[in-house]
Design an enzyme around this catalytic site. Structure first.
Site, short mmCIF file in Angstrom:
data_model
loop_
_atom_site.label_atom_id
_atom_site.label_comp_id
_atom_site.label_asym_id
_atom_site.label_seq_id
_atom_site.Cartn_x
_atom_site.Cartn_y
_atom_site.Cartn_z
CD GLU A 51 11.95 13.14 10.89
OE1 GLU A 51 10.82 12.76 11.26
OE2 GLU A 51 12.68 12.46 10.16
CB CYS A 85 13.99 8.93 7.71
SG CYS A 85 14.56 7.66 6.60
CE LYS A 123 -1.37 2.85 2.81
NZ LYS A 123 -1.15 3.99 1.94
CD GLU A 150 13.88 0.73 8.58
OE1 GLU A 150 14.48 1.61 9.25
OE2 GLU A 150 14.24 -0.45 8.52
P1 NAD Z 1 2.77 8.97 7.47
O1 NAD Z 1 3.40 8.12 8.49
O2 NAD Z 1 1.42 9.55 7.74
O3 NAD Z 1 2.66 8.19 6.06
C1 NAD Z 1 3.44 7.08 5.68
C2 NAD Z 1 2.53 5.96 5.14
O4 NAD Z 1 1.61 5.58 6.17
C3 NAD Z 1 1.68 6.34 3.94
O5 NAD Z 1 1.55 5.23 3.10
C4 NAD Z 1 0.34 6.67 4.57
O6 NAD Z 1 -0.73 6.51 3.66
C5 NAD Z 1 0.27 5.62 5.67
N1 NAD Z 1 -0.62 5.95 6.77
C6 NAD Z 1 -0.88 7.18 7.29
N2 NAD Z 1 -1.74 7.06 8.33
C7 NAD Z 1 -2.03 5.75 8.46
C8 NAD Z 1 -2.85 5.00 9.34
N3 NAD Z 1 -3.54 5.59 10.32
N4 NAD Z 1 -2.91 3.67 9.18
C9 NAD Z 1 -2.20 3.06 8.21
N5 NAD Z 1 -1.41 3.71 7.35
C10 NAD Z 1 -1.31 5.04 7.47
O7 NAD Z 1 3.77 10.10 7.16
P2 NAD Z 1 3.38 11.60 6.78
O8 NAD Z 1 2.43 12.18 7.78
O9 NAD Z 1 2.97 11.65 5.36
O10 NAD Z 1 4.76 12.31 6.96
C11 NAD Z 1 4.95 12.98 8.17
C12 NAD Z 1 6.22 12.64 8.83
O11 NAD Z 1 6.51 11.23 8.73
C13 NAD Z 1 7.43 13.29 8.21
O12 NAD Z 1 7.52 14.61 8.62
C14 NAD Z 1 8.52 12.40 8.73
O13 NAD Z 1 8.82 12.71 10.04
C15 NAD Z 1 7.90 11.04 8.71
N6 NAD Z 1 8.25 10.27 7.52
C16 NAD Z 1 9.32 9.46 7.61
C17 NAD Z 1 9.70 8.74 6.51
C18 NAD Z 1 10.87 7.82 6.57
O14 NAD Z 1 11.52 7.62 5.56
N7 NAD Z 1 11.17 7.22 7.72
C19 NAD Z 1 9.02 8.84 5.32
C20 NAD Z 1 7.90 9.67 5.25
C21 NAD Z 1 7.53 10.38 6.38
#
Ligand code: NAD
Length: 504
Positions: free
Chosen positions: A405, A308, A199, A274
């Site tokens: 972050e 990250c 997903k 991660e």
């Molecule tokens: P997020 O954690 O919301 O999104 C990452 C993934 O999780 C996406 O596929 C999203 O659709 C999914 N997701 C979101 N909410 C979910 C839920 N309740 N249940 C299941 N899946 C869910 O990340 P974001 O809010 O888009 O980004 C915000 C912060 O996340 C960034 O500022 C950063 O700190 C972190 N981030 C880290 C990485 C990394 O490489 N470790 C990558 C993206 C974002």
């Protein structure tokens, strides 16, 4: 549902992404269909993908439902027996051919990444090569899933430990590396003998779906690799509650990681996470300032800061503090802001508006509390997702940016006096993904390499990732490892077998 909340039009950028997408050789890459049980489905409802630089709509994609996910889980389960029975070398050949198709279509995939994610095209091209590298790495690593024999503690027995595929795996992937985070997970799962359901992030589905088309062309059988796009909560719920899904791998925010870990506890899945980082970058006054600045620019501003691994806190020893700030500010001022498809761009838009807003809030907070801001303000007129690259000096621990972050192109610089002091400050955070140390003292580098609390550490380098390294964090930055031989283990179970009565 539109995933980008703000539409904005900046006259000189509008149309760049649509023009490039219309010129793609592979029109099916923008068809927006999801892959479920060997069929491409367009979905009864559709979502819109936008170019984060301009807010323009660039494509429509399927919105899969929970029922589609249930079908995908059943199809994955059905495909498992035949996939695990293939010889590892045969699975490896399919992974290699998938990698080679990705490289053949590198330019088109890179254009998709830049159009939906925003990163400069050169970085997108690099991501495709990096992503294909995981498939190649795991193609070979699958043949090395060695078990063990244990010198027996009982007479007339043989003790063996086998590595076996865990079963159906699921991956929830982020928008910052929309291709490589899929292949890093799928390469390991498939090589281990597990089917995987992916997903991707709603912001960046196009490149993910294109990579799935290439998986099918490479010969990945029906049900073994599936990809579903749609509402994250609706699609993750079936994955979490279904006992047939044995492993879950997630990359994204710590907040969502915690929720998924809790959800996966219902069925006691193997979870790898991660999550966020807050990397310290320590610069001692025995190093050459220009060398440290070069490393600092790479560690902070790659992927426009949305990484990250990005350095979030630059601790600079007092003896070179002034010289470093001046040279770093001059280098930051050289970075060019623009649309990622413009070849001169160094810094693209933030993929999501909340990320841009968080950068602005951290800058305001720091300036209000006494930090000095260096920024050319270049790019502010381009649209709300653009954050001009900025440097904040004289940052103190009471400022938001010192302990949260950023995930954007804002660098925080803090002075320090002694090694003991900076080690304690670097470790005083709940994140522990990456760290960076610049010093010319071998003894100090050895001491600190032991003491800094993180999963990955660069000494006198800002570039250390690749398929062969164990990628992952300590503390609330995650669980488990991706890439390397350890990455395969996330999709395997150990089985201990004791053969008895050998003399009889
Ligand atoms: P997020 O954690 O919301 O999104 C990452 C993934 O999780 C996406 O596929 C999203 O659709 C999914 N997701 C979101 N909410 C979910 C839920 N309740 N249940 C299941 N899946 C869910 O990340 P974001 O809010 O888009 O980004 C915000 C912060 O996340 C960034 O500022 C950063 O700190 C972190 N981030 C880290 C990485 C990394 O490489 N470790 C990558 C993206 C974002």
């Amino acid at each position: 549902m539109v995933h980008q909340t703000v539409r904005h039009k900046s006259s000189d950028l509008v149309g760049l992404a649509p023009t490039h997408l219309q010129n793609l050789r592979r029109r099916d890459f923008v068809a927006g269909a999801a892959l479920v049980d060997g069929r491409w489905i367009v979905g009864e409802q559709r979502d819109i993908v936008v170019d984060p630089a301009t807010g323009e709509e660039i494509a429509e994609i399927a919105r899969c439902s929970a029922a589609d996910m249930d079908r995908a889980i059943a199809a994955a389960e059905r495909s498992f027996a035949a996939w695990r029975a293939l010889l590892p070398a045969r699975r490896g050949a399919i992974l290699r051919s998938w990698a080679s198709l990705m490289l053949d279509h590198s330019e088109e995939l890179a254009i998709l990444v830049t159009s939906e994610q925003g990163k400069p095209l050169a970085e997108a091209r690099h991501e495709i090569a990096y992503g294909a590298g995981f498939l190649e790495w795991f193609a070979a690593e699958g043949e090395r899933a060695y078990g063990e024999t244990i010198p027996s503690h009982k007479p007339e027995t043989l003790l063996q430990v086998r590595m076996q595929p865990i079963g159906v795996a699921a991956a929830i992937t982020p928008w910052n590396f929309p291709v490589a985070m899929i292949t890093r997970k799928a390469g390991a799962a498939l090589a281990a003998g597990c089917p995987i359901i992916v997903k991707p992030a709603p912001e960046t589905p196009l490149s993910a779906l294109a990579v799935a088309r290439l998986a099918e062309e490479a010969g990945v059988p029906r049900g073994v690799f599936q990809i579903l796009v749609g509402n994250p909560i609706e699609l993750s719920a079936p994955l979490l509650r279904d006992t047939r899904v044995r492993a879950l791998s997630f990359t994204g925010s710590t907040q969502v990681g915690r929720l998924l870990l809790e959800g996966a506890a219902q069925t006691v899945k193997k979870v790898s996470l991660e999550l966020g980082g807050h990397a310290p970058f320590l610069i001692f006054d025995d190093v050459d300032v220009d060398r440290a600045v070069k490393g600092a620019i790479a560690a902070k501003f790659s992927t426009s800061g949305q990484d990250c691994l990005a350095a979030n806190r630059f601790y600079v020893q007092r003896g070179i503090y002034g010289a470093f700030v001046d040279a770093f500010a001059a280098a930051v001022a050289q970075l060019k802001v623009g649309h990622g498809l413009d070849p001169t761009t160094d810094i693209g838009p933030m993929t999501k508006l909340p990320v841009a807003n968080k950068c602005r809030a951290q800058i305001d907070d720091a300036v209000k509390k006494g930090a000095r801001l260096f920024s050319t303000n270049q790019g502010v007129s381009l649209g709300p997702n653009f954050v001009p690259p900025a440097l904040l000096s004289d940052v103190t621990e009471g400022m938001l940016i010192a302990h949260e972050e950023t995930f954007g192109p804002v660098a925080a610089v803090l002075p320090f006096d002694s090694e003991e002091e900076v080690t304690a400050r670097a470790n005083a955070n709940e994140m522990g993904l990456a760290g960076y140390i610049y010093t010319d003292s071998l003894r100090r580098a050895l001491r600190l390499s032991e003491q800094i609390e993180c999963g990955m550490l660069g000494i006198n380098t800002a570039s250390f990732t690749g398929p062969s390294i164990p990628f992952g964090g300590w503390k609330q930055s995650g669980l488990g490892r991706e890439g390397s031989r350890h990455g395969l283990a996330e999709y395997m179970e150990l089985k201990y077998v004791c053969f008895g009565d050998l003399a009889g």
